[in-house]
Design a protein around this motif. Structure first.
Motif, short mmCIF file in Angstrom:
data_model
loop_
_atom_site.label_atom_id
_atom_site.label_comp_id
_atom_site.label_asym_id
_atom_site.label_seq_id
_atom_site.Cartn_x
_atom_site.Cartn_y
_atom_site.Cartn_z
N TRP A 15 -9.26 76.84 89.11
CA TRP A 15 -10.62 76.35 89.40
C TRP A 15 -11.65 77.21 88.66
O TRP A 15 -12.57 76.68 88.04
CB TRP A 15 -10.88 76.37 90.91
CG TRP A 15 -12.11 75.64 91.30
CD1 TRP A 15 -12.21 74.35 91.73
CD2 TRP A 15 -13.45 76.15 91.30
NE1 TRP A 15 -13.52 74.03 91.99
CE2 TRP A 15 -14.30 75.10 91.73
CE3 TRP A 15 -14.02 77.38 90.97
CZ2 TRP A 15 -15.69 75.26 91.84
CZ3 TRP A 15 -15.40 77.53 91.07
CH2 TRP A 15 -16.22 76.49 91.50
N ASP A 16 -11.48 78.52 88.73
CA ASP A 16 -12.38 79.45 88.05
C ASP A 16 -12.40 79.20 86.54
O ASP A 16 -13.46 79.20 85.92
CB ASP A 16 -11.93 80.90 88.29
CG ASP A 16 -12.41 81.44 89.63
OD1 ASP A 16 -12.99 80.66 90.40
OD2 ASP A 16 -12.20 82.64 89.90
N ARG A 18 -11.72 76.48 84.96
CA ARG A 18 -12.41 75.21 84.67
C ARG A 18 -13.93 75.39 84.81
O ARG A 18 -14.69 74.98 83.95
CB ARG A 18 -11.90 74.15 85.65
CG ARG A 18 -12.75 72.92 85.79
CD ARG A 18 -12.13 71.71 85.13
NE ARG A 18 -12.92 70.50 85.34
CZ ARG A 18 -13.77 70.02 84.44
NH1 ARG A 18 -13.96 70.63 83.30
NH2 ARG A 18 -14.44 68.92 84.68
N TYR A 19 -14.37 76.03 85.90
CA TYR A 19 -15.80 76.19 86.19
C TYR A 19 -16.48 77.05 85.12
O TYR A 19 -17.49 76.64 84.54
CB TYR A 19 -15.96 76.81 87.58
CG TYR A 19 -17.38 77.05 88.03
CD1 TYR A 19 -18.32 76.01 88.08
CD2 TYR A 19 -17.80 78.33 88.43
CE1 TYR A 19 -19.62 76.25 88.52
CE2 TYR A 19 -19.09 78.56 88.87
CZ TYR A 19 -20.00 77.52 88.91
OH TYR A 19 -21.29 77.75 89.35
N GLN A 101 -25.07 76.84 84.48
CA GLN A 101 -24.38 76.97 85.77
C GLN A 101 -24.72 75.79 86.69
O GLN A 101 -23.84 75.23 87.35
CB GLN A 101 -24.84 78.27 86.40
CG GLN A 101 -23.87 78.87 87.38
CD GLN A 101 -24.51 80.03 88.10
OE1 GLN A 101 -24.85 79.92 89.27
NE2 GLN A 101 -24.69 81.15 87.43
N ALA A 104 -22.99 72.65 85.34
CA ALA A 104 -21.53 72.73 85.59
C ALA A 104 -21.23 72.45 87.06
O ALA A 104 -20.27 71.75 87.39
CB ALA A 104 -21.00 74.10 85.18
N SER A 105 -22.08 72.97 87.94
CA SER A 105 -21.91 72.72 89.38
C SER A 105 -22.00 71.23 89.69
O SER A 105 -21.22 70.70 90.48
CB SER A 105 -23.00 73.44 90.17
OG SER A 105 -22.71 74.79 90.27
N ILE A 108 -18.81 69.44 88.53
CA ILE A 108 -17.68 69.75 89.44
C ILE A 108 -17.87 69.07 90.79
O ILE A 108 -16.93 68.52 91.36
CB ILE A 108 -17.50 71.29 89.54
CG1 ILE A 108 -16.90 71.75 88.22
CG2 ILE A 108 -16.69 71.68 90.76
CD1 ILE A 108 -16.10 72.98 88.20
N LYS B 112 -18.28 79.24 94.10
CA LYS B 112 -19.21 79.37 92.97
C LYS B 112 -20.09 80.61 93.05
O LYS B 112 -20.97 80.78 92.23
CB LYS B 112 -20.11 78.13 92.93
CG LYS B 112 -19.37 76.85 92.67
CD LYS B 112 -20.30 75.68 92.87
CE LYS B 112 -19.55 74.38 92.83
NZ LYS B 112 -20.33 73.30 93.41
#
Lengths: 112, 157
Positions: A15-16, A18-19, A101, A104-105, A108, B112
């Motif tokens: 996950w990290d 990808r993010y 950021q 990207a959030s 996702i 996040k």
């Protein structure tokens, strides 16, 4: 470490990857747009953008910046604040990456 | 002489009676919680992905929320605090709001929250997490959970 912990750790690492990969990609792809947005936000202290059908609002605070997302398509939304520092130069340095950021959030959140 | 006086004081006797009353009261028995809802908060740690992909270091805190009841409007908040000279201050704050209804025992993650290292100054960080949600139309809040460890790292912000 149990096997469930291990698989959770692997999932978190995926996950990290990808993010942060997505943030990196967006930051490189939209560098010039983020520069324009940075100057506009520093001038007006508030900025609303549209991204992938979602609306993201950025607000400067004395020490940092907020972003709040409104996304009718998303499964979840993210609101965030980070400390950037008091000065304009510190904010100018941090904002382009913060725009990436936020976007990207949104991507996702629409997938999850 | 002074200690004898204190021991016999009416306030001391009254407090003894109160303690006895509370201890013997049926309300002092612990009532089991109605739901099995919890937040699992990881300790702050270096994110390898940021280091590999971006070439700088970052401190990350992950949190997971799980509940045995159906929930709506869940907001899972994670904060990273830095220990300061006079007070601690927040360096990152992330809220994840789930817009859909969450089925029992579904894990909702907030992964996040991170803070980028600006220099190599030794600093201490810890995480905090809390959540609010609606369960059967009633707004419920969790307690604020702090990470088990406060880490000392060469990561200034």
């Amino acid at each position: 470490m149990s096997s469930s912990d291990e698989s959770e750790l692997i999932a978190d690492q995926k996950w990290d990857a990808r993010y942060f990969g997505l943030i990196n990609e967006l930051a490189e792809m939209n560098a010039s747009r983020y520069e324009v947005q940075t100057e506009e936000l520093l001038k007006k202290r508030k900025l609303k953008i549209k991204f992938n059908g979602a609306s993201i609002e950025f607000k400067l605070t004395p020490q940092g910046c907020w972003f709040c997302t409104d996304d009718p398509r998303g499964q979840q939304i993210t609101n965030s604040w980070i400390r950037m520092g008091w000065g304009r130069s510190a904010k100018r340095k941090a904002l382009p990456y913060y725009f990436a950021q936020a976007e990207a959030s949104t991507i996702i959140d629409q997938e999850e | 002489m002074t200690s004898y006086k204190t021991f016999k004081s009416p306030l001391f006797i009254l407090s003894l009676i109160l303690i006895n009353l509370i201890a013997s009261s049926p309300f002092s028995e612990a009532t089991p919680p109605l739901t099995k809802c919890n937040i699992k908060l990881d300790n702050p740690h270096y994110s390898k992905s940021v280091e590999i992909r971006k070439g700088f270091k970052a401190i990350k805190v992950n949190a997971r929320s799980r509940c045995n009841r159906q929930m709506t409007n869940l907001i899972l908040t994670v904060k990273i605090h830095k220990i300061g000279f006079l007070r601690d201050y927040t360096v990152a704050h992330k809220e994840v709001k789930a817009l859909r209804s969450i089925f029992p025992n579904t894990i909702i993650k907030n992964q996040k929250t991170y803070v980028a290292c600006k220099n190599t100054k030794t600093s201490r960080y810890y995480g905090e997490a809390y959540a609010t949600a609606y369960i059967k139309g009633e707004r419920v809040k969790t307690l604020h959970v702090l990470s088990e460890k406060t880490i000392t790292v060469n990561c200034g912000n």
